[in-house]
Write an enzyme that holds these catalytic residues in place. Structure first.
Site, PDB file in Angstrom:
ATOM      1  N   PHE A  72      12.092  14.384 -22.387  1.00 24.75           N
ATOM      2  CA  PHE A  72      13.164  15.372 -22.291  1.00 24.75           C
ATOM      3  C   PHE A  72      12.935  16.225 -21.052  1.00 24.75           C
ATOM      4  CE2 PHE A  72      15.306  19.399 -22.951  1.00 24.75           C
ATOM      5  CZ  PHE A  72      16.558  18.980 -23.375  1.00 24.75           C
ATOM      6  N   ASP A  95       6.065  17.145 -15.991  1.00 17.36           N
ATOM      7  CA  ASP A  95       6.920  18.159 -16.604  1.00 17.36           C
ATOM      8  C   ASP A  95       6.081  18.868 -17.662  1.00 17.36           C
ATOM      9  OD1 ASP A  95       8.627  19.604 -18.229  1.00 17.36           O
ATOM     10  OD2 ASP A  95      10.258  18.135 -18.158  1.00 17.36           O
ATOM     11  N   LYS A 153       9.743  27.598 -19.770  1.00 14.38           N
ATOM     12  CA  LYS A 153       9.514  28.106 -21.130  1.00 14.38           C
ATOM     13  C   LYS A 153       8.593  29.341 -21.214  1.00 14.38           C
ATOM     14  CE  LYS A 153      11.397  24.657 -24.066  1.00 14.38           C
ATOM     15  NZ  LYS A 153      11.688  23.321 -23.521  1.00 14.38           N
TER      16      LYS A 153
HETATM   17  C1  LIG Z   1      12.792  22.651 -22.751  1.00 14.81           C
HETATM   18  C2  LIG Z   1      12.384  21.603 -21.801  1.00 14.81           C
HETATM   19  C3  LIG Z   1      13.104  21.371 -20.615  1.00 14.81           C
HETATM   20  C4  LIG Z   1      14.385  22.095 -20.283  1.00 14.81           C
HETATM   21  O1  LIG Z   1      14.171  23.454 -20.080  1.00 14.81           O
HETATM   22  P1  LIG Z   1      15.440  24.452 -20.058  1.00 14.81           P
HETATM   23  O2  LIG Z   1      14.817  25.770 -19.703  1.00 14.81           O
HETATM   24  O3  LIG Z   1      16.043  24.419 -21.409  1.00 14.81           O
HETATM   25  O4  LIG Z   1      16.359  23.965 -19.021  1.00 14.81           O
HETATM   26  C5  LIG Z   1      12.643  20.397 -19.751  1.00 14.81           C
HETATM   27  N1  LIG Z   1      11.527  19.712 -20.020  1.00 14.81           N
HETATM   28  C6  LIG Z   1      10.804  19.906 -21.142  1.00 14.81           C
HETATM   29  C7  LIG Z   1       9.565  19.107 -21.367  1.00 14.81           C
HETATM   30  C8  LIG Z   1      11.215  20.858 -22.073  1.00 14.81           C
HETATM   31  O5  LIG Z   1      10.530  21.021 -23.204  1.00 14.81           O
END
Ligand SMILES: *Cc1c(COP(=O)(O)O)cnc(C)c1O
Length: 399
Positions: A139, A224, A253
């Site tokens: 994600f 990520d 986050k």
């Molecule tokens: C939450 C998340 C995102 C997206 O972050 P947003 O601030 O909602 O755009 C991308 N990568 C990972 C692994 C995430 O957990």
């Protein structure tokens, strides 16, 4: 005073219906607890989805916001911004990176990292070297390129055509990545531990294997760490578990303690490919967000919260694993630090609702996995209480 029923009616009337929201209006928080508009108290093991690492209304975060708001909230990135410089310095001192770019969210950080990787691939190698390999179940966010990088077709539906240039392979499968890399690959983008996709921890050979593959082929390793970073897995960054450093890393986050901020961290040899005018963000790294993030990161380091996450995570995992004996419907308990998933042999939606009714907020990760991402400041009593509530709810919900 507006009552809960009215809030819910207005919410339905005025807000776009993009979230499967729980019928709850949260109005106040302190530490690991939150209160709803009826005054009911909850243990918060959602924490704004792995955002509130220091818990709600941490005094140091509140002080940083208050003080900075009174001094300067936003100026343009056409000027130098003192707390932004300090935060970049601290982030590079505590990571692999040489340089930082600030933005406002995780998706925006990944968008920027994708742009950076494409520019690097074209300028360093060849104009058609723009492909990025990403992992199934990953994600990376909701903007178009981040969505294209997200190898979960359910999120793509109706939004096509998505940007091209992404190739998907199975998560945790080194051989699959080796076979997918070719002379068009500019980067491999992966979460060290998949969050949304089910709390999936790869084998110990995975990240070092990806590092080696990137070294051999010239592809960039982009991690990520938007969910796994900032102490969540028991190290400041999850890659530190495996000693495999990325070339680029995205963070968001927990970085801002709830104030919107994201960041791209990179080695200089990559970072130098973004030149003046090539990328930007109006709010990115503004004075308020970076002063707050500076307080979050400083506190996290001073109080050694990654080590605490490791300790508390071990305890939570033990307690949850113990429930397996009692409920055969529990298939596995997995995770790292305070990023923990419990997979059941059935959908878990009802269990989340049951926990909420009993005063515990938890998340899902896919249909069959319960996800626990409490603040890193959670204590033994809160942790045991959460497991007790879950135990009661499982006893009630499972045959
Ligand atoms: C939450 C998340 C995102 C997206 O972050 P947003 O601030 O909602 O755009 C991308 N990568 C990972 C692994 C995430 O957990």
């Amino acid at each position: 005073m507006t009552d809960t029923k009215t809030w819910l009616e207005w919410s339905a009337q005025y807000l776009m219906n993009t979230y499967a929201r729980n019928p709850l209006v949260l109005v106040r928080g302190e530490g690991t607890r939150v209160w709803d508009s009826d005054g009911k108290e909850y243990l918060d093991f959602v924490g704004g989805i792995a955002v509130d690492a220091l818990g709600h209304s941490h005094p140091k975060v509140v002080a940083a916001i208050t003080e900075q708001a009174g001094r300067l909230i936003q100026v343009s990135n056409l000027y130098h911004i003192a707390p932004q410089i300090e935060l970049a310095k601290l982030l590079t001192e505590h990571s692999f990176a040489d340089k930082v770019f600030f933005c406002t969210s995780g998706a925006e950080a990944n968008e920027g990292a994708i742009k950076l990787a494409r520019r690097y691939g074209k300028e360093r190698f060849a104009t058609d070297r723009y492909e990025i390999i990403t992992m199934r179940g990953g994600f990376h966010g909701r903007t178009l390129a981040a969505l294209a990088a997200t190898a979960q077709e359910k999120h793509h539906h109706g939004f096509e055509p998505l940007p091209i240039g992404f190739k998907y392979v199975a998560f945790g499968d080194l051989r699959a990545v080796e076979q997918a890399v070719d002379n068009r690959t500019c980067a491999i983008l992966v979460e060290p531990v998949q969050g949304e996709g089910g709390v999936n921890v790869p084998g110990d050979e995975y990240l070092p294997g990806l590092r080696k593959l990137c070294d051999e082929t010239g592809a960039l390793l982009i991690l990520d760490e938007i969910q796994s970073g900032m102490g969540r897995t028991g190290r400041l960054w999850a890659y530190q578990h495996w000693g495999a450093e990325p070339d680029v890393m995205t963070v968001a986050k927990a970085l801002g303690g709830g104030v919107p901020i994201g960041a791209i961290l990179a080695k200089e040899f990559v970072a130098k490919h973004l030149t003046p005018g090539s990328h930007g963000s109006t709010f990115g790294g503004n004075s308020l967000a970076t002063a707050t993030a500076l307080a979050v990161l400083t506190t996290m380091l001073e109080e050694n919260l990654p080590a605490r996450a490791e300790r508390m995570g071990r305890r939570l995992k033990e307690r949850l694993t113990a429930l397996k004996q009692k409920y055969p419907a529990i298939k596995t308990v997995r995770g790292l630090g305070l990023l923990i998933g419990m997979e059941l042999d059935r959908p878990v939606k009802e269990i989340v609702a049951g926990c909420q009714a009993d005063g515990l907020l938890i998340l899902t990760a896919g249909d069959n996995v319960l996800r626990f991402v409490p603040p890193l400041i959670v204590d033994d009593v809160e942790l045991d209480r959460a497991v007790e509530i879950l135990d009661t709810v499982l006893g009630r919900s499972l045959p």
